[in-house]
Write a protein that holds these residues in place. Structure first.
Motif, PDB file in Angstrom:
ATOM      1  N   HIS A 140       0.816  -1.222   0.000  1.00 51.63           N
ATOM      2  CA  HIS A 140       0.000   0.000   0.000  1.00 51.63           C
ATOM      3  C   HIS A 140       0.847   1.269   0.000  1.00 51.63           C
ATOM      4  CE1 HIS A 140      -2.919  -3.068   1.356  1.00 51.63           C
ATOM      5  NE2 HIS A 140      -3.805  -2.298   0.759  1.00 51.63           N
ATOM      6  N   GLU A 141       2.145   1.108  -0.293  1.00 52.01           N
ATOM      7  CA  GLU A 141       3.074   2.232  -0.503  1.00 52.01           C
ATOM      8  C   GLU A 141       3.241   3.120   0.727  1.00 52.01           C
ATOM      9  OE1 GLU A 141       2.387   4.329  -4.133  1.00 52.01           O
ATOM     10  OE2 GLU A 141       2.145   2.506  -5.319  1.00 52.01           O
ATOM     11  N   ASP A 144       8.780   2.125   1.563  1.00 50.68           N
ATOM     12  CA  ASP A 144       9.519   2.002   0.303  1.00 50.68           C
ATOM     13  C   ASP A 144      10.397   0.762   0.292  1.00 50.68           C
ATOM     14  OD1 ASP A 144       8.694   4.622  -0.806  1.00 50.68           O
ATOM     15  OD2 ASP A 144       9.794   5.402   0.926  1.00 50.68           O
ATOM     16  N   THR A 278      11.233  -4.806  -1.591  1.00 47.78           N
ATOM     17  CA  THR A 278      10.799  -3.569  -2.241  1.00 47.78           C
ATOM     18  C   THR A 278       9.678  -3.909  -3.227  1.00 47.78           C
ATOM     19  OG1 THR A 278      12.513  -3.838  -3.950  1.00 47.78           O
ATOM     20  CG2 THR A 278      13.061  -2.435  -2.052  1.00 47.78           C
ATOM     21  N   ARG A 279       9.073  -2.874  -3.782  1.00 46.56           N
ATOM     22  CA  ARG A 279       8.059  -3.077  -4.826  1.00 46.56           C
ATOM     23  C   ARG A 279       8.747  -3.240  -6.181  1.00 46.56           C
ATOM     24  NH1 ARG A 279       5.847   0.656  -1.609  1.00 46.56           N
ATOM     25  NH2 ARG A 279       6.719   2.367  -2.813  1.00 46.56           N
ATOM     26  N   ASP A 282       9.693  -0.097  -8.768  1.00 45.21           N
ATOM     27  CA  ASP A 282       9.825   1.191  -8.075  1.00 45.21           C
ATOM     28  C   ASP A 282      11.132   1.847  -8.516  1.00 45.21           C
ATOM     29  OD1 ASP A 282      10.034   3.351  -6.367  1.00 45.21           O
ATOM     30  OD2 ASP A 282       9.364   2.249  -4.599  1.00 45.21           O
ATOM     31  N   SER A 284      12.157   4.940  -7.753  1.00 48.18           N
ATOM     32  CA  SER A 284      12.505   6.079  -6.901  1.00 48.18           C
ATOM     33  C   SER A 284      14.017   6.266  -6.827  1.00 48.18           C
ATOM     34  CB  SER A 284      11.946   5.867  -5.491  1.00 48.18           C
ATOM     35  OG  SER A 284      12.569   6.730  -4.566  1.00 48.18           O
TER      36      SER A 284
END
Length: 310
Positions: A140-141, A144, A278-279, A282, A284
Motif C-alpha cells: 500500500h506504498e 519504500d 521492495t516493490r 519502483d 525512486s
C-alpha cells in the motif's frame, strides 16, 4: 503572467542603468530588450523606468518590482536545485521498515545511520513490525523498503533481495544443564526432548520455518510450549526458564541477564537470512541511492570478514 525571462531582463536594465549595456550583458540586441521592457510596463500598467538623457533609472514602481523580482528569481533557482537533487536521490523521503530481529543485526542500524549522515536532505522514516505487516505496508506504498528474514512468495508485485546470512545460536536459561556442559557446538538432535519458546510464525514466518525444518532434519519435531510476538520477548521468556530458543547470532548483542548462548552443529540449513524487500518497478531515485549505500556496506562487511579469517 510575469515570465522569469522578462524579470531577469528587467533586473539587468535596473542594475546597469542603461538599456544598451543591459543588452550586452544579456547577449541580445537593444531593440528587442526595449520592446521587452515596454511589454512589461504595458502588462503592469505602470512606468517601471524613468528615461534619462543618458540611461534609465527605476521609478518607485520599478524599485518595488526590482525587490520582488530578485526574490522570485532566487526562489526559482532554489526550486531548480531542489528538483535536481530529488532527481539524483539526494532529497526526498524514504520510509524503511524492519522486523525486530533484522534491526538487531549491526548492518541495519549502521546503514540507516550512514545514509542519514551522507544525505541529510532525505527524510528517513522508520517502522518496526512483523513481516506480514511490513509486506502490507509495502503493498500500500506506506513503506519504500523493508528488512525481513524471509524471501517473498505469493506477492507478484513485491521482490526480495538477499543481503546476508548469519548463523543461529541456541539461547537457554543461564543455569540450564546444557549451558554448564561446555562451550563446544551442540548437536541439534540433543534438543529433541527440550521445550522450546519460538518467535510467533505470523510475525516471523521465515525464522520459524527454518527452525522447524532444521529440527525435523535432525530427527525430531520441537515441543513448542510458548510463542512470542517479538524476538526480544522470546529471550525474556527464555530467561524466565520457560524453555530454549534458537535465534540469529546477532541477538547475542542484547546481552540479556539470565541467558546463555551456544553454537549448534549438524544443522547446515539453520541460518538466518536477511533480505531487502521492495516493490517491483519502483524507480525512486532515493530508494536506488539507499540500495547502493546498502550494497556498499555489505561489500565492506564481506571484505572485513575475509581479512578476519585470513
Amino acid at each position: 503572467m510575469l515570465e522569469l525571462r522578462r524579470l531577469h531582463a528587467f533586473i539587468a536594465i535596473a542594475e546597469e542603468g542603461h538599456i544598451t549595456r543591459a543588452a550586452e550583458r544579456l547577449g541580445m540586441q537593444q531593440p528587442p530588450l526595449t520592446r521587452l521592457l515596454q511589454s512589461l510596463e504595458a502588462e503592469l500598467g505602470v512606468a517601471l523606468m524613468e528615461r534619462l538623457p543618458r540611461g534609465v533609472r527605476p521609478t518607485p514602481a520599478g524599485l518595488a518590482l526590482l525587490e520582488e523580482a530578485r526574490v522570485l528569481l532566487a526562489r526559482a533557482e532554489e526550486v531548480t536545485r531542489v528538483v535536481q537533487r530529488a532527481a539524483r536521490g539526494e532529497q526526498g523521503r524514504l520510509a524503511v521498515g524492519f522486523t525486530s530481529s533484522a534491526s538487531l543485526h549491526p548492518l541495519v542500524p549502521d546503514v540507516l545511520r550512514g545514509f542519514r549522515e551522507a544525505w541529510p536532505g532525505v527524510t528517513v522514516l522508520l517502522e518496526e513490525a512483523g513481516t506480514g505487516e511490513l509486506m502490507d505496508a509495502l503493498l500500500h506504498e506506506r513503506l519504500d523498503a523493508a528488512f525481513v528474514r524471509s524471501s517473498l512468495s505469493g506477492m507478484p508485485t513485491l521482490q526480495s533481495e538477499p543481503i546476508l546470512t548469519e548463523p543461529m545460536l541456541l539461547a537457554m536459561p543461564l543455569h540450564h544443564p546444557l549451558s554448564l556442559s561446555g562451550d563446544a557446538p551442540l548437536a541439534l538432535s540433543a534438543l529433541a526432548d527440550e521445550a522450546f519458546v519460538l518467535y510467533r510464525r505470523r510475525a516471523g514466518q521465515g525464522l520459524y520455518d527454518v527452525i522447524l525444518a532444521a529440527c525435523r532434519a535432525a530427527g525430531f519435531s520441537p515441543l513448542v510450549v510458548q510463542e512470542a510476538p517479538r524476538l526480544t520477548s522470546t529471550l525474556s521468556l527464555v530467561a524466565a526458564g520457560l524453555g530454549l530458543s534458537i535465534v540469529p547470532a546477532s541477538m547475542r548483542r542484547l546481552r540479556g541477564d539470565g541467558i546463555a548462548y551456544r553454537a549448534l552443529s549438524d544443522c547446515p540449513g539453520l541460518t538466518a537470512p536477511l533480505h531487502l524487500a521492495t516493490r517491483i518497478g519502483d524507480q525512486s531515485a532515493v530508494l536506488q541511492r539507499f540500495r547502493q549505500s546498502l550494497m556498499q556496506a555489505v561489500q565492506l562487511e564481506a571484505q572485513s570478514l575475509l581479512v578476519t579469517t585470513e
